[in-house]
Design a protein around this motif. Structure first.
Motif, PDB file in Angstrom:
ATOM      1  N   ASP A  83      -8.856   5.813   9.640  1.00  0.00           N
ATOM      2  CA  ASP A  83      -8.435   6.567   8.457  1.00  0.00           C
ATOM      3  C   ASP A  83      -8.986   7.988   8.431  1.00  0.00           C
ATOM      4  O   ASP A  83      -8.512   8.814   7.639  1.00  0.00           O
ATOM      5  N   TYR A 118     -15.224   6.085   1.491  1.00  0.00           N
ATOM      6  CA  TYR A 118     -13.976   6.478   0.842  1.00  0.00           C
ATOM      7  C   TYR A 118     -14.235   7.058  -0.550  1.00  0.00           C
ATOM      8  O   TYR A 118     -13.674   8.094  -0.927  1.00  0.00           O
ATOM      9  N   ASP A 126      -6.785   2.000   1.151  1.00  0.00           N
ATOM     10  CA  ASP A 126      -5.657   1.080   1.070  1.00  0.00           C
ATOM     11  C   ASP A 126      -6.107  -0.357   1.305  1.00  0.00           C
ATOM     12  O   ASP A 126      -7.193  -0.595   1.851  1.00  0.00           O
ATOM     13  N   ARG A 131      -4.325  -0.985   6.204  1.00  0.00           N
ATOM     14  CA  ARG A 131      -5.201  -0.293   7.162  1.00  0.00           C
ATOM     15  C   ARG A 131      -5.061  -0.864   8.567  1.00  0.00           C
ATOM     16  O   ARG A 131      -5.077  -0.130   9.560  1.00  0.00           O
ATOM     17  N   ARG A 134      -1.747   0.185  10.059  1.00  0.00           N
ATOM     18  CA  ARG A 134      -1.840   1.588  10.483  1.00  0.00           C
ATOM     19  C   ARG A 134      -2.631   1.706  11.787  1.00  0.00           C
ATOM     20  O   ARG A 134      -2.289   2.497  12.674  1.00  0.00           O
ATOM     21  N   TYR A 157       3.877   4.887   9.953  1.00  0.00           N
ATOM     22  CA  TYR A 157       2.765   5.752   9.561  1.00  0.00           C
ATOM     23  C   TYR A 157       2.634   6.994  10.437  1.00  0.00           C
ATOM     24  O   TYR A 157       2.090   8.010   9.995  1.00  0.00           O
TER      25      TYR A 157
END
Length: 322
Positions: A83, A118, A126, A131, A134, A157
């Protein structure tokens, strides 16, 4: 030693020890270089750095500096959070690290898990399924960027339109890919896509606390390995299994330390003594435990924290490469 140089399946691999050096006491050129050389001299295979936004060094710069200070020590992220970086950018960084280290880089990837990262950085967190989905796309992009031809990728994504990743990594087809986790979805993805699979507790809750105890037992580990074997299929014999050691204490009072560990994580003393995520006892006892765990679980690569660097050195000297 790279993954491709080790013959046989997971149960036949020699011991390797990694040291997580994310938060050294000092961050300056001389101290970091000296630490990297100490890790190499003590026989550890790989120096790793995690990827969090708290009080730790940034992984890419730290890993390159460690490689520059050493000659045979491998370097790796344990693990890059998907991320925090676009896979096209990460692939370029990874290939450059591999090229400039002379092919000593191991690419650790994860879906992200620490809620404080985060929250403090204002990043959206998410659900785990999103995640991990992704991350699956990210792996396809990264492997595509390492390939000789330009990449065309149209996912949910990520979209890449004819980009040819440069430089290409020294290790072909790519540096060993490490994916670690404790949940079925992530371990299933790792079994299908990674070269090295790192077993950890299930971090879906976003924190490390006593709630993780039941997920650290030998029984939980056997279940995870079952998921990996099922998902890996014909790849099973190509995989290397590693485990994150969260507590490593060399002591002659093994039972007392195990009792303390058990109390903190809601385990019985016996469960604390046999969890793959802890090493407690004399050098002889720890060596015996590691041999038994390799026979039982196939765990050959051990990742330990920086605070165990010198205490565990006699174990590394005895078992590394055997």
């Amino acid at each position: 030693m790279t993954v491709t140089e080790i013959s046989g399946g997971p149960y036949k691999r020699p011991f390797r020890f990694n040291i997580q050096c994310s938060s050294p006491e000092r961050v300056d050129p001389a101290s970091w270089a000296a630490l990297a050389r100490q890790v190499e001299d003590l026989g550890y295979a790989t120096l790793t750095v995690s990827d969090h936004l708290d009080e730790q060094v940034a992984p890419i710069a730290a890993l390159m500096a460690a490689a520059d200070a050493t000659t045979t020590l491998r370097i790796g992220a344990m693990v890059f959070s998907n991320d925090y970086r676009h896979p096209v950018v990460l692939a370029k960084e990874a290939a450059t690290l591999d090229a400039l280290s002379g092919g000593r880089f191991e690419l650790g990837l994860g879906a992200g898990w620490m809620t404080s990262d985060y929250q403090r950085a204002g990043l959206p967190l998410d659900p785990p399924g999103v995640r991990i989905a992704r991350l699956a796309e990210s792996l396809a992009v990264i492997k595509g960027m390492f390939a000789p031809e330009p990449l065309y990728y149209d996912g949910r994504y990520y979209q890449v339109d004819g980009l040819n990743g440069t430089p290409k990594p020294t290790q072909r087809p790519h540096p060993p890919i490490v994916i670690g986790g404790g949940g079925r979805r992530l371990l299933t993805l790792a079994a299908r896509e990674a070269d090295i699979i790192g077993l950890n507790m299930n971090m879906a809750g976003g924190v490390i606390d006593a709630s993780l105890g039941p997920n650290a037992t030998a029984a939980a580990t056997e279940e995870k390995i079952g998921w990996i074997r099922e998902a890996a299929g014909a790849r099973w014999d190509e995989l290397s299994l590693q485990v994150r050691i969260h507590l490593a204490i060399v002591t002659e009072d093994r039972h007392q330390i195990a009792e303390q560990l058990a109390a903190g994580f809601g385990l019985t003393t016996e469960q604390a003594l046999v969890t793959p995520h802890a090493l407690v006892g004399s050098v002889d006892q720890i060596c015996d435990d590691l041999v038994e765990r390799r026979e039982r679980f196939g765990l050959s690569t051990l990742g330990v924290a920086l605070d165990a660097l010198t205490d565990l050195a006699p174990v590394v000297a005895r078992l590394a490469g055997t």
